[in-house]
Design an enzyme around this catalytic site. Structure first.
Site, PDB file in Angstrom:
ATOM      1  N   ALA A 172      33.991  31.702  26.352  1.00 23.77           N
ATOM      2  CA  ALA A 172      35.130  31.324  25.522  1.00 23.77           C
ATOM      3  C   ALA A 172      35.579  29.885  25.761  1.00 23.77           C
ATOM      4  O   ALA A 172      36.316  29.318  24.959  1.00 23.77           O
ATOM      5  CB  ALA A 172      36.295  32.273  25.782  1.00 23.77           C
ATOM      6  N   GLU A 218      27.650  30.602  32.143  1.00 26.63           N
ATOM      7  CA  GLU A 218      27.778  31.391  30.907  1.00 26.63           C
ATOM      8  C   GLU A 218      27.830  30.476  29.687  1.00 26.63           C
ATOM      9  O   GLU A 218      28.738  30.548  28.866  1.00 26.63           O
ATOM     10  CB  GLU A 218      28.995  32.329  30.978  1.00 26.63           C
ATOM     11  CG  GLU A 218      28.834  33.394  32.051  1.00 26.63           C
ATOM     12  CD  GLU A 218      29.909  34.475  32.024  1.00 26.63           C
ATOM     13  OE1 GLU A 218      31.022  34.200  31.552  1.00 26.63           O
ATOM     14  OE2 GLU A 218      29.632  35.606  32.474  1.00 26.63           O
ATOM     15  N   HIS A 295      28.573  44.761  28.272  1.00 27.46           N
ATOM     16  CA  HIS A 295      27.253  44.155  28.066  1.00 27.46           C
ATOM     17  C   HIS A 295      26.109  45.100  27.762  1.00 27.46           C
ATOM     18  O   HIS A 295      24.960  44.788  28.049  1.00 27.46           O
ATOM     19  CB  HIS A 295      26.917  43.268  29.278  1.00 27.46           C
ATOM     20  CG  HIS A 295      27.803  42.055  29.375  1.00 27.46           C
ATOM     21  ND1 HIS A 295      28.002  41.341  30.542  1.00 27.46           N
ATOM     22  CD2 HIS A 295      28.550  41.426  28.427  1.00 27.46           C
ATOM     23  CE1 HIS A 295      28.834  40.336  30.314  1.00 27.46           C
ATOM     24  NE2 HIS A 295      29.182  40.367  29.036  1.00 27.46           N
ATOM     25  N   GLU A 320      25.680  37.870  37.945  1.00 29.18           N
ATOM     26  CA  GLU A 320      27.015  38.454  38.140  1.00 29.18           C
ATOM     27  C   GLU A 320      27.012  39.893  37.646  1.00 29.18           C
ATOM     28  O   GLU A 320      26.579  40.153  36.522  1.00 29.18           O
ATOM     29  CB  GLU A 320      28.072  37.707  37.311  1.00 29.18           C
ATOM     30  CG  GLU A 320      28.297  36.275  37.695  1.00 29.18           C
ATOM     31  CD  GLU A 320      29.396  35.625  36.836  1.00 29.18           C
ATOM     32  OE1 GLU A 320      30.143  36.352  36.150  1.00 29.18           O
ATOM     33  OE2 GLU A 320      29.475  34.388  36.846  1.00 29.18           O
ATOM     34  N   ASN A 335      44.442  43.839  36.021  1.00 30.84           N
ATOM     35  CA  ASN A 335      43.002  43.790  36.236  1.00 30.84           C
ATOM     36  C   ASN A 335      42.227  43.875  34.927  1.00 30.84           C
ATOM     37  O   ASN A 335      42.714  44.406  33.936  1.00 30.84           O
ATOM     38  CB  ASN A 335      42.571  44.940  37.154  1.00 30.84           C
ATOM     39  CG  ASN A 335      43.051  44.719  38.584  1.00 30.84           C
ATOM     40  OD1 ASN A 335      43.290  43.585  38.989  1.00 30.84           O
ATOM     41  ND2 ASN A 335      43.180  45.798  39.321  1.00 30.84           N
ATOM     42  N   LYS A 339      43.913  51.041  33.407  1.00 37.22           N
ATOM     43  CA  LYS A 339      44.235  52.147  32.516  1.00 37.22           C
ATOM     44  C   LYS A 339      44.488  51.589  31.120  1.00 37.22           C
ATOM     45  O   LYS A 339      45.322  50.716  30.923  1.00 37.22           O
ATOM     46  CB  LYS A 339      45.467  52.901  33.029  1.00 37.22           C
ATOM     47  CG  LYS A 339      45.568  54.275  32.428  1.00 37.22           C
ATOM     48  CD  LYS A 339      46.770  55.029  32.919  1.00 37.22           C
ATOM     49  CE  LYS A 339      46.868  56.330  32.143  1.00 37.22           C
ATOM     50  NZ  LYS A 339      48.208  56.890  32.163  1.00 37.22           N
ATOM     51  N   ASP A 426      45.409  29.432  27.891  1.00 33.97           N
ATOM     52  CA  ASP A 426      45.033  30.647  28.609  1.00 33.97           C
ATOM     53  C   ASP A 426      45.641  30.635  30.018  1.00 33.97           C
ATOM     54  O   ASP A 426      46.656  31.281  30.282  1.00 33.97           O
ATOM     55  CB  ASP A 426      43.504  30.759  28.660  1.00 33.97           C
ATOM     56  CG  ASP A 426      43.047  32.093  29.233  1.00 33.97           C
ATOM     57  OD1 ASP A 426      43.872  33.030  29.302  1.00 33.97           O
ATOM     58  OD2 ASP A 426      41.868  32.209  29.613  1.00 33.97           O
TER      59      ASP A 426
HETATM   60 CA    CA Z   1      45.127  42.675  40.167  1.00 32.15          CA
END
Ligand code: CA
Length: 701
Positions: A172, A218, A295, A320, A335, A339, A426
């Protein structure tokens, strides 16, 4: 269909709830109820495998099948770029015996656990004008020298990952370093070549055993601010020339690596490799990232890398990969896998055993390519919480504030607020801590998980017990009063990822009780026999009130009960799988000019009180668009306004008190829409319930 993963251990907690696909299964006491059976089964299975092997399996807590064909020099390692910033932040790491490790001890542990390579990223200048770090591990050249020296002393080789950016480069973003902005591609190539030579010389002179060097990170069709392949390849070639020249000058062999992501896109890698060939880029290794939640399959990974290897005679690898052991966040900063995000339709359970299965599969996928498949590296296994944050705990807010201060000061989060100078959209907005603390090979408090030894285990296999890892039973939804048949079989999956189908005996009493109780959601337990023992499985049973509308979800072919009136062809009952809430059909709408319509159905009801509802999703309708859900009884209309926000973001419209005075009264339920050109969306899953049945729902809950 729901799969229930079982987990015995997970990062940061001795025992915890396993969360998957919005459901929660508490593994009580951290031991399965089938210990004896699992014992027997495990011994049997493992013995059978041992007979086939020439290598002696080792005892372990996790089950790992040996990877056949793995060579001694297969590259096994990890990217631990955040290590120095983590240490500066006060994070401690321990060995398997619980001893606290110093820096050298940490790298010695990686080596002793089966790693022969350490990867480290390098940013040109990850600091703002006042010298504040952008964070993300403060990975400048000096940091790479420190990590490289410890890794070298531990007997591992070092894989240098030049981003040629002042901060994160990925598919990106590929922003050139500020010092190179405004340069032509030729000038950038010259700067890149000089910078690479100088940096590698510094590393080698500092005694770092650099074995591989990555030119760009990447670089999916963009690199260092350039996005045409002639310029991109010019820059790749400049980096390659620098590596070859330092290699020769120092008499130190270093492989030239190019790195890409998204192997799941058909034709992507073959296309990139063809461009590299066309422009004559001199490189040794075509490396891929591989994160299974994005992926594609490992089979596809093998296939696309093999194509590059076979066609162009290149080596290939996974630079990776990673997998989560828990959905719990450890530091208060969201993360990547959590959830509700990247946590459904998973190929492996979210657990330490799941991590082992994932890593083993990735190693196998690369080994399967043959001699050209040279290695697998784990990404950031030690980027754990600076302090453990527990959501909902009394001190949660305090810990989060402290963590935020630590990330700002030591750069141990993925970005600091100072990064806004370089990446305002970002990092400048979303700066924070670790997004992968739940994907570590260490737990939240720095103790190694059994998976830290995965690269050892893939070479030998382990003799851990094969246990039940998950059970899968189809969900059942039924209307009140209807006959209910629960699924005949359950699929049981073991920790070696093998599975078997068993006939289920359901708890008839629990089922009868649910049916008597009426509307609601139930977990009906059942049993399957495993080697003469009994194992418990569950079926999710949902009992809904009787829907008085016909073909309310549009799945039936007879649509005559629906009356659709429109001035254009903007709306219809259509097969639109990506726009449905359930099934394959919905009431879909779109037009490139402004439009309006009604869609309704009339039913005859007895006296009573009813509730009606429907679901709507869509977008681009404009601020003054009208979306109305209505019910007409005896010429009187009740309506509620609803609306669209985004794709698959369903809003429910409810009219909860439709009063019918007399029997045999016609009642019309429908929707009215008046929207701007370009508006799109779908209605699905209409319902009309007798309120006595709905009230039963409230009682039972
Ligand atoms: Ca964290």
């Amino acid at each position: 269909m729901k799969r229930r993963w079982k987990s015995k251990r997970a990062a940061g907690a001795a025992c915890l709830a396993v969360l998957l696909a919005g459901q929660m299964l508490l593994v009580s006491g951290c031991t399965a109820g089938m210990a004896e059976t699992e014992d027997e089964m495990g011994t049997e299975t493992v013995n059978a495998r041992e007979d086939e092997q020439t290598v002696t399996s080792v005892d372990a807590e996790i089950y790992v099948e040996r990877v056949e064909g793995i060579t001694d020099d297969f590259i096994c390692g990890a990217d631990v770029s955040s290590y120095v910033a983590e240490r500066d932040s006060g994070v401690k790491y321990y060995d398997f015996a619980g001893n606290e490790l110093n820096e050298q001890g940490f790298f010695d542990l990686l080596a002793a656990s089966g790693m022969n390579y350490v990867r480290v990223r390098i940013w040109n200048n990850p600091y703002d004008a006042s010298g504040n770090s952008f964070g993300g591990g403060n990975n400048d050249l000096n940091t790479a020298v420190s990590i490289g020296q410890w890794a070298t002393k531990a007997g591992m080789k070092v894989f240098v990952d030049f981003h040629y950016s002042d901060f994160w480069a990925d598919p990106a973003k590929q922003q050139e370093p500020r010092a190179w902005s405004g340069l032509t591609a030729d000038e950038k190539a010259e700067a890149l070549e000089t910078y690479t030579k100088e940096s590698l010389t510094t590393l080698l002179d500092a005694g770092v055993d650099v074995g591989m060097v990555q030119v760009g990170n990447e670089t999916n069709g963009e690199f260092c601010g350039e996005s045409d392949w002639a310029s991109i390849c010019k820059l790749f070639s400049a980096g390659s020339r620098a590596i070859r020249s330092v290699s020769e000058e120092k008499g130190h062999e270093m492989q030239v690596v190019l790195h890409f992501a998204n192997p799941e896109t058909a034709g992507r890698y073959s296309g990139y490799a063809a461009k590299l060939d066309t422009y004559g880029v001199d490189y040794d290794v075509f490396a891929s990232s591989y994160y299974p939640f994005w992926h594609g399959t490992t089979e596809n990974l093998t296939s696309v890398l093999r194509q590059v290897a076979d066609t162009y005679g290149k080596k290939v690898m996974v630079a990776e990969t990673s997998w989560a052991t828990t959905l719990t966040d450890g530091d208060g900063s969201a993360n990547t896998v959590r959830k509700g995000k990247n946590d459904t339709n998973l190929a492996y359970p979210i657990s330490v055993q799941g991590q082992a299965l994932e890593l083993r599969d990735v190693v196998q996928a690369v080994v399967d390519i043959g001699d050209a498949g040279i290695g697998v590296l784990y990404w950031e296994p030690a980027w754990i919480p600076t302090q453990v944050y527990e959501e909902g705990a009394d001190n949660a807010e305090e810990i989060l504030e402290q963590n935020q201060a630590i990330w700002e000061k030591y750069g141990s989060g993925w970005a600091t607020s100072y990064a806004k100078e370089y990446d305002p959209e970002d990092a400048g907005k979303w700066y924070g801590g670790s997004a992968v603390d739940n994907q570590g090979l260490f737990d939240f408090t720095g103790h190694p998980l059994d998976t830290l030894r995965i690269f050892q285990y893939v070479r030998t296999g382990t003799t851990a017990k094969v246990e039940v890892m998950s059970t899968e039973v189809e969900d059942v939804t039924a209307e009140l009063g209807a006959e209910v048949t629960l699924p005949e079989t359950a699929v049981v999956t073991y920790t070696d990822n093998s599975s078997e189908t068993f006939a289920v005996t359901w708890d008839a009493e629990a089922l009868a009780e649910a049916l008597t109780n009426g509307q609601g959601s139930y977990e009906i337990s059942g049993t399957v026999p495993l080697d003469g023992e009994i194992y418990e499985v569950f079926c999710s049973l949902t009992i809904k009130p009787v829907n008085l509308l016909a073909n309310a979800d549009f799945e039936e072919s007879d649509t005559s009960m629906w009356t659709i009136a429109s001035d254009t062809s903007c709306v219809g009952i259509r097969k639109e799988t990506t726009n449905t809430r359930s099934g394959s059909y919905c009431l879909h709408f779109w037009d490139d000019k402004a439009f309006s319509y009604t869609a309704e159905q009339t039913v005859t009801l007895d006296a009573g009180t009813y509730r009606a509802g429907t679901y709507l999703q869509g977008g681009d309708a404009g601020d003054d668009a009208v979306f109305q859900f209505y019910a007409v009884v005896d010429g009187e209309t009740k309506s509620v306004d609803t609306g669209v926000s985004s794709w698959q973001n369903w809003s429910e419209a409810i009219i909860d008190e439709i009063v019918v005075e007399e029997d045999d009264t016609p009642v019309t339920i429908g929707v009215y829409v008046d929207a701007n050109a370009g508006a799109w969306g779908a209605w699905d899953d209409f319902y009309l319930y007798h309120n006595s049945e709905v009230e039963q729902e409230i009682d039972s809950w």
